[in-house]
Scaffold this active site. Structure first.
Site, PDB file in Angstrom:
ATOM      1  N   ASN A   9       8.602   7.690  40.778  1.00  0.00           N
ATOM      2  CA  ASN A   9      10.059   7.760  40.649  1.00  0.00           C
ATOM      3  C   ASN A   9      10.655   8.945  41.404  1.00  0.00           C
ATOM      4  O   ASN A   9      11.637   8.804  42.138  1.00  0.00           O
ATOM      5  CB  ASN A   9      10.456   7.814  39.173  1.00  0.00           C
ATOM      6  N   THR A  51      53.551  -1.203  68.311  1.00  0.00           N
ATOM      7  CA  THR A  51      53.567  -1.269  66.841  1.00  0.00           C
ATOM      8  C   THR A  51      53.762  -2.746  66.555  1.00  0.00           C
ATOM      9  O   THR A  51      54.469  -3.434  67.312  1.00  0.00           O
ATOM     10  CB  THR A  51      54.706  -0.439  66.220  1.00  0.00           C
ATOM     11  N   HIS A  52      53.135  -3.232  65.521  1.00  0.00           N
ATOM     12  CA  HIS A  52      53.130  -4.674  65.213  1.00  0.00           C
ATOM     13  C   HIS A  52      52.590  -5.491  66.394  1.00  0.00           C
ATOM     14  O   HIS A  52      52.941  -6.663  66.549  1.00  0.00           O
ATOM     15  CB  HIS A  52      54.532  -5.195  64.856  1.00  0.00           C
ATOM     16  N   SER A  64      29.708 -18.061  80.241  1.00  0.00           N
ATOM     17  CA  SER A  64      29.691 -19.245  79.397  1.00  0.00           C
ATOM     18  C   SER A  64      28.831 -20.295  80.092  1.00  0.00           C
ATOM     19  O   SER A  64      28.838 -20.406  81.318  1.00  0.00           O
ATOM     20  CB  SER A  64      31.117 -19.763  79.220  1.00  0.00           C
ATOM     21  N   GLU A 101      32.730  -7.851  70.661  1.00  0.00           N
ATOM     22  CA  GLU A 101      32.900  -8.741  69.503  1.00  0.00           C
ATOM     23  C   GLU A 101      31.859  -8.437  68.432  1.00  0.00           C
ATOM     24  O   GLU A 101      32.141  -8.463  67.234  1.00  0.00           O
ATOM     25  CB  GLU A 101      32.762 -10.205  69.946  1.00  0.00           C
ATOM     26  N   TYR A 114      15.132   5.716  35.834  1.00  0.00           N
ATOM     27  CA  TYR A 114      14.753   4.747  36.863  1.00  0.00           C
ATOM     28  C   TYR A 114      14.673   3.335  36.297  1.00  0.00           C
ATOM     29  O   TYR A 114      14.190   3.105  35.198  1.00  0.00           O
ATOM     30  CB  TYR A 114      13.381   5.132  37.457  1.00  0.00           C
ATOM     31  N   GLN A 117      14.731  -0.303  43.469  1.00  0.00           N
ATOM     32  CA  GLN A 117      13.899  -0.585  44.650  1.00  0.00           C
ATOM     33  C   GLN A 117      14.731  -1.318  45.709  1.00  0.00           C
ATOM     34  O   GLN A 117      14.422  -1.274  46.897  1.00  0.00           O
ATOM     35  CB  GLN A 117      12.701  -1.437  44.232  1.00  0.00           C
ATOM     36  N   LYS A 144      16.832   0.249  49.352  1.00  0.00           N
ATOM     37  CA  LYS A 144      16.468   0.575  50.726  1.00  0.00           C
ATOM     38  C   LYS A 144      16.903  -0.453  51.787  1.00  0.00           C
ATOM     39  O   LYS A 144      17.427  -0.055  52.831  1.00  0.00           O
ATOM     40  CB  LYS A 144      14.967   0.872  50.797  1.00  0.00           C
TER      41      LYS A 144
HETATM   42  N1  ARG Z   1       8.648   0.888  45.134  1.00  0.00           N
HETATM   43  C1  ARG Z   1       9.341   1.569  44.084  1.00  0.00           C
HETATM   44  C2  ARG Z   1      10.811   1.764  44.506  1.00  0.00           C
HETATM   45  O1  ARG Z   1      11.113   1.671  45.624  1.00  0.00           O
HETATM   46  C3  ARG Z   1       8.729   2.883  43.803  1.00  0.00           C
HETATM   47  C4  ARG Z   1       9.011   3.419  42.435  1.00  0.00           C
HETATM   48  C5  ARG Z   1       8.242   2.658  41.413  1.00  0.00           C
HETATM   49  N2  ARG Z   1       8.403   3.219  40.138  1.00  0.00           N
HETATM   50  C6  ARG Z   1       8.085   2.559  39.026  1.00  0.00           C
HETATM   51  N3  ARG Z   1       8.314   3.154  37.900  1.00  0.00           N
HETATM   52  N4  ARG Z   1       7.580   1.349  39.048  1.00  0.00           N
HETATM   53  O2  ARG Z   1      11.656   1.999  43.675  1.00  0.00           O
END
Ligand code: ARG
Length: 484
Positions: free
Chosen positions: A126, A171-172, A293, A306, A333, A338, A341
């Protein structure tokens, strides 16, 4: 089941994963459990940060007498080898080993045995993942900061080249008053400068160390969180262990900053798209940033612009997505986190591309300055100059001047004339005191040259603003070099 008890069996990663947390588990996870649980597909991007964090942790444990010096150097050596293996593409990633933390630890135990198994003392995944992710995001901010420097320079160069080029200001999206293209580009310079500063602010708040918070409550081992903080370049340890393992506002703030930045890039991108239309005809896109094109041979499509315009959708989607993941999560946690990411990785990839593409388009910027100037004179764009002249030369109250000007514009419109072509006698029919001095303010050149108020569009102002901006930018780069 027999070989599931055997630790360090690379042929059976599931047994390794269970050997880390499976002390009281009998069977293995179901296939779908494994699939939903595994994050290795995306969190392998954290391997450098994970290794750096583990080294700092090991060094601190050794300094505190919690780990022997021999174990510490075995761990560091093993981690270096793992980094090399991952970089060489030799690490086999397997969902049974869940995430990057387990992959690295499992390989470390294989390489250095018990020393590897001792690394996790006074640590949890964690605080480990919170640390890794902060480090990764900090690195991303630094990389984006560099790219912003390139974009700012490209904007300044283009603004300087076209400091005196006249274009319609809108403007506009209706012609309003003439401005200079340099002024228009400098408006974007101001926006991206604030965006870059927002990134730096976000970095400051992010740069605190979660490591040593362990699972949620801290640890009974005599660790030194100030040491790992210094080692990893954090300003200080995070003050509350519960907060440290569950805070993701650094990622939310980062995504908000990117969202605002992407909005700005999308506005500029949209203007490029507009300017490149044959209706506007302000810009010919270079071959490098347009496509043809397959059916219409005359076409030159502004795809890069674009796509920069569109990416804001993905980036804000990432921000909203993570907001939703975090909303209502109890401390500390939860596995939900998870999912923090992928949105950040995706937004960074998208945003980097946007910055590079926009910088490229500006370095390859070929406006049709004649067409811009011609358009600047359309739509009675100097009507305000006429009204201002009435105020200045005849002492008319602005509201009356506005009215007189309206009548002259109407005459011009009815007779298909531009403002500078309306005969003096016709103007005098509306306001008898008008003299031919009025014609000195009706050209687009005179109009922009007269806008000398601070922040105004007069070419000399624009050049002065560019000079100040260049000095600030240079100062910024110098301070950055000093502090790194
Ligand atoms: N892969 C987990 C994450 O990204 C790592 C932490 C896992 N912790 C746990 N208590 N299972 O959050």
């Amino acid at each position: 089941m027999a070989d599931q008890k055997k630790p360090n069996n690379r042929d059976n990663p599931q047994s390794q994963s269970q050997s880390m947390w499976g002390g009281r588990f009998g069977g293995g996870p179901s296939a779908v459990m494994q699939e939903i649980n595994a994050s290795i597909d995306f969190d392998k991007r954290l391997y450098r940060e994970d290794i750096a964090g583990s080294k700092a942790h090991a060094r601190m444990l050794a300094a505190q007498g919690i780990l022997t010096a021999e174990d510490c150097s075995a761990i560091e050596g093993g981690l270096d080898q793992i980094a090399a293996e991952i970089e060489a593409g030799e690490m086999v990633f397997d969902p049974a080993l869940e995430d990057i933390h387990m992959h690295i630890e499992a390989r470390l135990r294989e390489l250095v045995g018990d020393a590897g198994a001792r690394l996790h003392t006074a640590r949890s995944r964690n605080d480990q993942v919170a640390t890794d992710f902060r480090l990764w995001t900090r690195g991303a901010i630094d990389a984006l900061d560099d790219l912003y420097g390139g974009l700012q320079t490209a904007l300044l160069n283009a603004a300087e080249e076209y400091a005196g080029s006249i274009m319609p200001g809108f403007t506009h999206l209706q012609t309003a008053q003439p401005v200079t293209l340099g002024h228009h580009l400098m408006a974007y310079y101001e926006m991206v400068t604030r965006d870059r500063a927002r990134l730096a602010d976000c970095r400051k708040r992010l740069n605190e160390n979660p490591l040593g918070s362990a699972a949620l409550a801290g640890t009974s081992f005599p660790i030194d969180r100030h040491k790992t903080s210094a080692d990893l370049g954090f300003d200080k340890p995070m003050a509350n262990s519960l907060d440290a393992v569950s805070a993701r506002d650094f990622a939310l703030e980062f995504l908000s900053v990117l969202s605002i930045g992407a909005v700005h890039l999308s506005r500029l991108a949209d203007e490029i798209v507009l300017w490149a239309t044959s209706a506007f005809g302000f810009l010919k896109l270079s071959d490098a940033f347009s496509t043809g094109s397959s059916i219409m041979p005359q076409k030159r499509n502004p795809d890069a612009a674009e796509l920069v315009r569109a990416k804001v959708g993905r980036i804000m989607g990432a921000q909203n997505g993570l907001m939703m993941v975090m909303k209502g999560l109890p401390l500390a946690y939860s596995k939900d986190m998870q999912e923090d990411k992928p949105p950040v990785f995706q937004a960074v990839d998208d945003f980097e591309l946007c910055l590079v593409a926009m910088t490229g388009m500006l370095e390859d910027f070929h406006p049709n300055t004649e067409a811009m100037k011609r358009a600047a004179g359309l739509g009675y764009s100097t009507a305000t100059d006429l009204a201002d002249w009435l105020v200045r030369a005849l002492g008319l109250p602005f509201r009356d001047a506005h009215h007189v000007t309206g009548a002259i514009v109407k005459y011009a419109e009815d007779n298909a004339l531009d403002l500078p072509d309306v005969p003096l006698v016709e103007m005098q029919k509306v306001e008898s005191k008008i003299t031919d001095d009025i014609f000195t303010v009706l050209s687009v050149e005179a109009s922009v040259a007269s806008r000398t108020s601070f922040g105004g569009t007069a070419p000399d102002n624009v050049r002065a603003a560019i000079k100040v901006a260049r000095e600030n930018l240079m100062q910024e780069e110098l301070t950055e070099k000093d502090s790194s």
